[in-house]
Write an enzyme that holds these catalytic residues in place. Structure first.
Site, PDB file in Angstrom:
ATOM      1  N   HIS A  92       0.818  -1.221   0.000  1.00 49.06           N
ATOM      2  CA  HIS A  92       0.000   0.000   0.000  1.00 49.06           C
ATOM      3  C   HIS A  92       0.850   1.269   0.000  1.00 49.06           C
ATOM      4  O   HIS A  92       0.337   2.348  -0.248  1.00 49.06           O
ATOM      5  CB  HIS A  92      -0.939  -0.003   1.219  1.00 49.06           C
ATOM      6  CG  HIS A  92      -2.030  -1.028   1.111  1.00 49.06           C
ATOM      7  ND1 HIS A  92      -3.341  -0.697   0.861  1.00 49.06           N
ATOM      8  CD2 HIS A  92      -1.996  -2.381   1.179  1.00 49.06           C
ATOM      9  CE1 HIS A  92      -4.069  -1.800   0.806  1.00 49.06           C
ATOM     10  NE2 HIS A  92      -3.269  -2.838   1.001  1.00 49.06           N
ATOM     11  N   ASP A 107       3.696   9.525  -0.754  1.00 51.48           N
ATOM     12  CA  ASP A 107       2.539   8.739  -0.344  1.00 51.48           C
ATOM     13  C   ASP A 107       2.290   7.621  -1.349  1.00 51.48           C
ATOM     14  O   ASP A 107       2.449   7.836  -2.552  1.00 51.48           O
ATOM     15  CB  ASP A 107       1.291   9.645  -0.286  1.00 51.48           C
ATOM     16  CG  ASP A 107       0.341   9.258   0.835  1.00 51.48           C
ATOM     17  OD1 ASP A 107       0.289   8.069   1.162  1.00 51.48           O
ATOM     18  OD2 ASP A 107      -0.341  10.153   1.375  1.00 51.48           O
TER      19      ASP A 107
HETATM   20  P1  ADP Z   1      -2.820   6.572   4.922  1.00 52.61           P
HETATM   21  O1  ADP Z   1      -3.179   5.230   4.411  1.00 52.61           O
HETATM   22  O2  ADP Z   1      -1.345   6.880   4.871  1.00 52.61           O
HETATM   23  O3  ADP Z   1      -3.376   6.901   6.254  1.00 52.61           O
HETATM   24  P2  ADP Z   1      -4.757   7.513   2.951  1.00 52.61           P
HETATM   25  O4  ADP Z   1      -5.135   8.898   2.604  1.00 52.61           O
HETATM   26  O5  ADP Z   1      -4.470   6.632   1.770  1.00 52.61           O
HETATM   27  O6  ADP Z   1      -3.496   7.626   3.930  1.00 52.61           O
HETATM   28  O7  ADP Z   1      -5.899   6.797   3.757  1.00 52.61           O
HETATM   29  C1  ADP Z   1      -6.326   7.313   4.980  1.00 52.61           C
HETATM   30  C2  ADP Z   1      -7.764   6.876   5.259  1.00 52.61           C
HETATM   31  O8  ADP Z   1      -8.061   7.174   6.608  1.00 52.61           O
HETATM   32  C3  ADP Z   1      -8.753   7.628   4.394  1.00 52.61           C
HETATM   33  O9  ADP Z   1      -9.840   6.770   4.103  1.00 52.61           O
HETATM   34  C4  ADP Z   1      -9.181   8.793   5.294  1.00 52.61           C
HETATM   35  O10 ADP Z   1     -10.498   9.246   5.078  1.00 52.61           O
HETATM   36  C5  ADP Z   1      -9.072   8.184   6.683  1.00 52.61           C
HETATM   37  N1  ADP Z   1      -8.641   9.219   7.628  1.00 52.61           N
HETATM   38  C6  ADP Z   1      -7.511   9.954   7.597  1.00 52.61           C
HETATM   39  N2  ADP Z   1      -7.482  10.835   8.626  1.00 52.61           N
HETATM   40  C7  ADP Z   1      -8.620  10.660   9.311  1.00 52.61           C
HETATM   41  C8  ADP Z   1      -9.193  11.271  10.465  1.00 52.61           C
HETATM   42  N3  ADP Z   1      -8.590  12.263  11.127  1.00 52.61           N
HETATM   43  N4  ADP Z   1     -10.399  10.830  10.864  1.00 52.61           N
HETATM   44  C9  ADP Z   1     -11.017   9.831  10.205  1.00 52.61           C
HETATM   45  N5  ADP Z   1     -10.539   9.218   9.127  1.00 52.61           N
HETATM   46  C10 ADP Z   1      -9.353   9.614   8.667  1.00 52.61           C
HETATM   47  C1  G6P Z   2      -1.223   3.082   6.003  1.00 52.77           C
HETATM   48  C2  G6P Z   2      -0.636   1.706   5.867  1.00 52.77           C
HETATM   49  C3  G6P Z   2      -1.571   0.664   6.479  1.00 52.77           C
HETATM   50  C4  G6P Z   2      -1.918   1.055   7.906  1.00 52.77           C
HETATM   51  C5  G6P Z   2      -2.501   2.472   7.942  1.00 52.77           C
HETATM   52  C6  G6P Z   2      -2.784   2.944   9.361  1.00 52.77           C
HETATM   53  O1  G6P Z   2      -2.379   3.128   5.234  1.00 52.77           O
HETATM   54  O2  G6P Z   2      -0.396   1.421   4.494  1.00 52.77           O
HETATM   55  O3  G6P Z   2      -0.972  -0.616   6.466  1.00 52.77           O
HETATM   56  O4  G6P Z   2      -2.832   0.143   8.463  1.00 52.77           O
HETATM   57  O5  G6P Z   2      -1.561   3.363   7.360  1.00 52.77           O
HETATM   58  O6  G6P Z   2      -1.636   2.808  10.158  1.00 52.77           O
HETATM   59  P1  G6P Z   2      -1.601   1.887  11.468  1.00 52.77           P
HETATM   60  O7  G6P Z   2      -0.156   1.860  11.868  1.00 52.77           O
HETATM   61  O8  G6P Z   2      -2.486   2.593  12.433  1.00 52.77           O
HETATM   62  O9  G6P Z   2      -2.125   0.532  11.091  1.00 52.77           O
END
Ligand code: ADP
Ligand code: G6P
Length: 497
Positions: A196, A404
């Site tokens: 991912h 990212d």
């Molecule tokens: P990452 O996987 O690095 O966290 P992404 O943008 O690909 O970044 O995915 C993050 C997911 O988590 C998205 O579906 C987003 O809506 C959710 N998310 C991120 N920040 C928050 C938050 N503060 N509250 C709720 N959901 C969140």
């Molecule tokens: C990214 C990673 C996921 C992970 C998520 C939240 O999306 O690719 O593998 O689950 O961040 O991070 P956490 O450490 O809370 O699982």
């Protein structure tokens, strides 16, 4: 209910081992000659989503949960509870079934899990794969725990498989060695891996002393999937450098009588569900939005985990530069940053939090007056439905990571907009999503003034141009949605593509 492996196997064979039962679970049928062979989907990830409420989960969990909800199957992940393993090395698993999905929560020893999760996964691999060599922490005990935990996952999974037909789909950097460990236990199933996060260029990748082992581990999968063409290219070049293995034009490489397929499968979102939630925004979100309309205030929004890869301090500085370079936006625009707590036991995350809070304080201290707070910073998770409403109520979506894998928030921002009066996405060229979302305003997040000017352009963009850009973006994220992502990965894994 915690179960010992003998109990687990009994229950597993009753609930998922029987072929008729598997048909009922909705396992997709693959036609071989005249016979339909049901293939159960078995997903493995470090974090186990809450299958009772998938709408509350983040990116990875939603993508996986929907795949399982659609075709049924088993999801193995780490339990939120820990176990003292002094007495036993046997896996402890809690099984739960909701509809067609069964989850297996693996209970792990706390210290070993912490060295694996806070240590190797999030202090070694995460910074390395996000091009942050300055933050990489290498310690022998991290790697040891990483391999131990992967061995525990492998042992647990081997006991849960119902035969060679199960399709095994492994997710993310926590579990790179899983296929190699499963092969050692004699598992011959088709095993796919999806990363991912980004895969770094070979010059950075070799900075980890473990790079050859990691490549050897990845070569044990049948399919290795990435978010972008850049990541696939980086992976293939690392494989070629380490093992002189070459890939053909389809991304296949032959080795020891096996074929490895490496491809890009850009992850998507469930566009309809975000659009629906955005439409039914909570009352207070609507009131806040109406208040701003009356006052003629525009809202810029950022939504992220509070991770150093997201470029949050630079984003706040860009907002401050907007106010300096385009003073017409003073008292006319506010920036709402929702940054949820994450990985707080890792020191680099404590540092980024302190830095962000100092930056927000400095900007507000300089510009705020009684009637206007330039930056509203919220340090907590928000429900998905609320988030969708907030995205819709914002005229600019600011997504400026330094690196990212994909960035799902960029896609969620597009899905949440009102098609008749959409906002504008300002997107970092270093987000995987930039490969697909060319009609957004693409920026270099390191060039603070460039980001400030892009925000100004977004705030002033005429309706006609906003609609043209948004409709092109919406079409693309609808075509390449979450369902298409899992369909294409699973078809490739099943050998149908
Ligand atoms: P990452 O996987 O690095 O966290 P992404 O943008 O690909 O970044 O995915 C993050 C997911 O988590 C998205 O579906 C987003 O809506 C959710 N998310 C991120 N920040 C928050 C938050 N503060 N509250 C709720 N959901 C969140
Ligand atoms: C990214 C990673 C996921 C992970 C998520 C939240 O999306 O690719 O593998 O689950 O961040 O991070 P956490 O450490 O809370 O699982």
């Amino acid at each position: 209910m915690l179960q010992r492996p003998d109990e687990i196997l009994n229950e597993a064979s009753q609930t998922v081992g029987d072929p008729l039962e598997r048909d009922a679970l909705g396992g997709e049928a693959e036609l071989t000659g005249d016979r339909a062979i049901p293939r159960r989907l078995v997903v493995v990830s470090n974090r186990l989503g809450n299958i009772r409420d998938l709408s509350q989960a983040g990116g990875l969990a939603v993508g996986i949960g929907d795949a399982l909800a659609e075709r049924g199957g088993l999801w193995l992940g780490a339990s939120a509870e820990y176990q003292d393993y002094a007495a036993s090395d046997e896996p402890l698993i809690r099984l739960e079934r909701v509809g067609k999905i069964e989850t297996a929560a693996l209970t792990l020893p706390y210290e070993e899990y912490s060295l694996y999760y806070n240590g190797y996964a999030n202090s070694t691999l995460w910074p390395l794969f996000h091009y942050r060599l300055d933050l990489v922490n290498h310690r022998a005990e991290f790697l040891h725990a990483y391999r131990q935990i992967n061995a525990r996952f492998a042992k647990a999974l081997a006991g849960l498989l119902s035969g060679n037909d199960d399709l095994v789909w492994v997710h993310d950097y926590h579990l790179i060695p899983l296929a190699a460990q499963l092969r050692r236990l004699g598992v011959r199933n088709r095993i796919g891996f999806f990363l991912h996060i980004p895969f770094p260029p070979p010059d950075l990748f070799v900075a980890t002393p473990d790079h050859e082992e990691l490549i050897d581990d990845l070569l044990q999968y049948d399919v290795v999937g990435f978010q972008t063409e850049t990541d696939v290219g980086n992976f293939r070049r690392s494989v070629q450098a380490a093992n002189s293995i070459t890939f053909d034009i389809n991304g296949s490489a032959e080795m020891n009588g096996r074929t490895l397929l490496s491809r890009c499968f850009p992850i998507g979102i469930d566009v309809d569900s975000i659009a629906r939630m955005a439409n039914e925004a909570a009352e207070d979100v609507q009131i806040d939005s109406m208040r701003r309309q009356i006052l003629g205030l525009k809202q810029i929004i950022g939504v992220d985990r509070l991770d150093y890869s997201k470029g949050l301090p630079g984003r706040m500085q860009a907002f401050a530069r907007l106010l300096e370079r385009h003073p017409e936006h003073e008292r006319a625009a506010t920036y709402l940053q929702i940054a949820s707590p994450t990985r707080e036991e890792v020191s680099a995350y404590a540092d980024i939090r302190a830095q962000l809070e100092a930056t927000a304080g400095a900007v507000n201290g300089r510009y705020a007056d009684l009637a206007w707070t330039p930056i509203r910073y919220i340090h907590r998770a928000v429900s998905r439905s609320r988030l969708a409403g907030l995205l819709r109520a914002s005229q600019v979506g600011l997504v400026t990571p330094l690196r990212d894998g994909m960035n799902l928030v960029a896609k969620e921002y597009i899905a949440a907009q009102d098609e008749a009066d959409p906002g504008v996405l300002v997107l970092s060229r270093f987000a995987g999503a930039a490969e697909e979302l060319a009609e957004s305003l693409i920026v270099n997040p390191y060039a603070v003034d460039e980001v400030a000017d892009a925000i100004a352009k977004a705030l002033a963009m005429p309706l006609e141009e906003r609609i043209a850009r948004h409709s092109a973006l919406l079409k693309r994220i609808t075509r390449n949605d979450a369902a298409e992502w899992r369909r294409s990965f699973l078809a490739t894994l099943a050998g149908e593509n």
